[in-house]
Design an enzyme around this catalytic site. Structure first.
Site, PDB file in Angstrom:
ATOM      1  N   CYS A 284      43.365  41.921  37.287  1.00 13.16           N
ATOM      2  CA  CYS A 284      43.474  42.812  36.138  1.00 13.16           C
ATOM      3  C   CYS A 284      44.848  43.459  36.134  1.00 13.16           C
ATOM      4  CB  CYS A 284      42.394  43.893  36.192  1.00 13.16           C
ATOM      5  SG  CYS A 284      40.705  43.246  36.211  1.00 13.16           S
TER       6      CYS A 284
ATOM      7  N   GLY B  32      44.983  39.548  32.439  1.00 13.80           N
ATOM      8  CA  GLY B  32      43.601  39.624  31.994  1.00 13.80           C
ATOM      9  C   GLY B  32      43.514  39.467  30.495  1.00 13.80           C
TER      10      GLY B  32
ATOM     11  N   ASN C 144      42.394  47.554  39.478  1.00 16.23           N
ATOM     12  CA  ASN C 144      42.741  46.158  39.732  1.00 16.23           C
ATOM     13  C   ASN C 144      42.370  45.835  41.167  1.00 16.23           C
ATOM     14  OD1 ASN C 144      43.863  43.567  39.765  1.00 16.23           O
ATOM     15  ND2 ASN C 144      45.900  44.321  40.272  1.00 16.23           N
ATOM     16  N   GLY C 145      41.472  44.857  41.345  1.00 17.95           N
ATOM     17  CA  GLY C 145      41.030  44.465  42.682  1.00 17.95           C
ATOM     18  C   GLY C 145      39.525  44.352  42.748  1.00 17.95           C
TER      19      GLY C 145
ATOM     20  N   CYS D 215      48.938  40.357  48.518  1.00 21.73           N
ATOM     21  CA  CYS D 215      48.482  39.053  48.024  1.00 21.73           C
ATOM     22  C   CYS D 215      49.637  38.082  47.806  1.00 21.73           C
ATOM     23  CB  CYS D 215      47.710  39.243  46.723  1.00 21.73           C
ATOM     24  SG  CYS D 215      47.144  37.697  45.990  1.00 21.73           S
TER      25      CYS D 215
ATOM     26  N   TYR E 158      51.514  32.646  41.545  1.00 21.36           N
ATOM     27  CA  TYR E 158      50.949  32.377  40.226  1.00 21.36           C
ATOM     28  C   TYR E 158      50.795  33.588  39.321  1.00 21.36           C
ATOM     29  CZ  TYR E 158      47.472  30.990  36.703  1.00 21.36           C
ATOM     30  OH  TYR E 158      46.808  30.766  35.535  1.00 21.36           O
TER      31      TYR E 158
ATOM     32  N   ASP F  46      53.598  21.954  40.426  1.00 22.84           N
ATOM     33  CA  ASP F  46      52.701  23.014  39.963  1.00 22.84           C
ATOM     34  C   ASP F  46      52.667  24.106  41.015  1.00 22.84           C
ATOM     35  OD1 ASP F  46      51.046  24.372  38.296  1.00 22.84           O
ATOM     36  OD2 ASP F  46      49.418  22.917  38.299  1.00 22.84           O
TER      37      ASP F  46
ATOM     38  N   CYS G 114      38.370  33.916  47.502  1.00 23.42           N
ATOM     39  CA  CYS G 114      39.007  35.225  47.570  1.00 23.42           C
ATOM     40  C   CYS G 114      37.979  36.297  47.243  1.00 23.42           C
ATOM     41  CB  CYS G 114      40.179  35.298  46.584  1.00 23.42           C
ATOM     42  SG  CYS G 114      40.941  36.936  46.503  1.00 23.42           S
TER      43      CYS G 114
ATOM     44  N   CYS H 166      43.101  32.933  51.108  1.00 23.33           N
ATOM     45  CA  CYS H 166      42.629  31.825  50.274  1.00 23.33           C
ATOM     46  C   CYS H 166      43.187  30.493  50.745  1.00 23.33           C
ATOM     47  CB  CYS H 166      42.980  32.062  48.805  1.00 23.33           C
ATOM     48  SG  CYS H 166      44.746  32.219  48.468  1.00 23.33           S
TER      49      CYS H 166
END
Length: 457
Positions: free
Chosen positions: A2, A30, A104-105, A239, A245, A349, A386, A440
């Site tokens: 978010c 988001g 956010n989280g 993170c 990304y 990618d 995650c 992850c």
């Protein structure tokens, strides 16, 4: 994932139009809902709804409201689903005053805390883990709001970067592990907090610094006051996927340029070798483009904008169902036939999560006449779920957890497939392994740092 945004004007200037613009800059974080909250005469007011920022909020209406402090939120669901009541900010007018929160989280102990509170009379209005914080505050009768918030944050576990609105102050708080980014900026007499620095640029604010892990910033008419949380972390878990990304490339997170990190991730791939100099390098737009540029520059190969993106289609990775993701790939990306015909193609990618986009784009590039298609991924294989705010809740959804790299290469019909390793990832970002969360990729989750009073309120 978010996005949160907040503003406090010391000279009383209205800030809600800034909130709207800041949320527009954070739209990539988001796309399911958006909202804004402000206080007026001792009460909290909230406007929010499903959809993009311009669908959920009316800029002209917000601009006409004379609130000098406010917060906003853009959401994609990782906990609580897409029900309208789960749109944020969440707010309440309780005995100690108005409160609103944008989060956010993911809180990893929210279920246990919610059950504990419900057994003591709490009535939850949402299924969102963020409401746990407000309920913990409300269950401290006689405690002033700031102290109630600090006490609540001492009891929650997991990832939270927060913009919190109290009666006449704005609070920014980042969990002790530092999972999600949060920055603070200033323009004249107005302070801002945001998930990314790119949201400060759009309103002409200067980036002051990151909110430190375990820090609570109180912003009011006195200025900005820093307080430390009661809970301490053994190490940080910032993170890594933000750099790979999620974040916009024009953002700076914890002092590291996302743009430079992504180019270095691509350069790292080039150092693996194994590619012919006359191959054409193309990036998967948009988050793979900078890694492709870095690979091409490092290897001395030609870079082409060989895959064109329909910019009126959102991110396929964060769409809620596999069917929508697959449909999104078909209308989102299109290779340029003349660029690949008769040549080897190197497609870069940022990551390969579910494999939907990779398999489709390899097929389309082959159909455009490419002699070979090599796939290069500017991150390690995503093999673990995650629990801190990314929508990968189980290993069954992660293609790299179900197959070997060789099997995956065959599955997406590429001539070769390579990733970078976790150590290479950390070096490219420029932070030590002990500062970054790579769970992850390698399953190195935060160890639960439980305390005896975790459920005491």
């Amino acid at each position: 994932m978010c996005g949160v945004f907040g503003a406090y004007s010391q000279d009383g200037s209205p800030v809600l139009e800034d909130i709207y613009l800041g949320l527009c800059a954070l739209q990539h974080r988001g796309q399911l809902s958006a909202g804004a909250a402000w206080t007026d005469g001792g009460s909290v007011h909230i406007k929010k709804g499903l959809g993009l920022v311009h669908e959920a909020l009316c800029q002209s209406e917000l601009a006409a409201i004379p609130a000098h402090t406010a917060i906003g939120h853009v959401r994609y669901a990782t906990a609580g689903g897409t029900r309208p009541e789960n749109c944020q900010p969440l707010g309440a007018n309780y005995a100690q005053g108005p409160v609103a929160i944008a989060h956010n989280g993911n809180l990893t102990n929210a279920r246990a805390l919610s059950s504990y509170l419900a057994n003591r009379g709490a009535i939850f209005q949402t299924t969102c883990d963020s409401e746990t914080i407000i309920q913990l505050m409300a269950h401290q009768p006689g405690t002033v709001q700031l102290e109630a918030l600090e006490s609540a944050l001492a009891r929650v576990q997991g990832a939270y970067s927060l913009a919190v609105l109290l009666e006449d102050c704005l609070i920014a708080a980042r969990d002790p592990w530092g999972f999600r980014p949060l920055v603070v900026g200033r323009r004249g007499e107005t302070y801002f907090v945001a998930s990314e620095s790119c949201a400060l640029d759009i309103i002409g604010a200067e980036l002051i610094r990151d909110v430190e892990p375990g820090e609570i910033l109180v912003i009011d008419r006195r200025g900005m006051i820093s307080r430390k949380m009661r809970r301490k972390a053994r190490r940080h878990f910032k993170c890594a996927f933000e750099y790979v990304y999620f974040a916009r490339p024009d953002s700076v997170i914890d002092g590291r340029s996302v743009y430079r990190a992504r180019k270095e991730l691509g350069a790292t791939l080039a150092r693996h070798g194994g590619l012919t100099k006359d191959a054409v390098v193309a990036g998967m737009p948009d988050s793979g483009t900078l890694a492709a540029l870095g690979l091409a520059e490092e290897a001395g190969m030609d870079f082409e904008a060989g895959v064109v993106r329909n910019r009126y289609v959102g991110r396929t990775f964060i769409q809620p169902t596999q069917r929508v993701r697959e449909a999104g790939v078909k209308i989102k990306l299109n290779p340029q036939t003349g660029i690949f015909k008769g040549k080897e193609a190197v497609v870069v990618d940022d990551s390969l999560v579910r494999g939907t986009t990779a398999g489709r784009i390899v097929s389309m590039i082959r159909e455009s006449g490419a002699a070979k298609v090599h796939m290069r991924i500017a991150s390690p294989p995503v093999r673990y779920p995650c629990y801190y705010g990314i929508d990968t809740p189980s290993s069954e959804e992660l293609i790299a957890a179900q197959t070997t790299i060789a099997e995956l290469c065959e599955k997406i019909d590429a001539d070769s497939l390579e990733y970078i390793g976790c150590d290479e990832l950390c070096r490219a970002i420029g932070l030590p392994r002990g500062e970054l969360c790579t769970a992850c990729f390698d399953g190195d989750y935060m160890e639960e740092e439980e305390e005896d009073n975790l459920l005491e309120v």
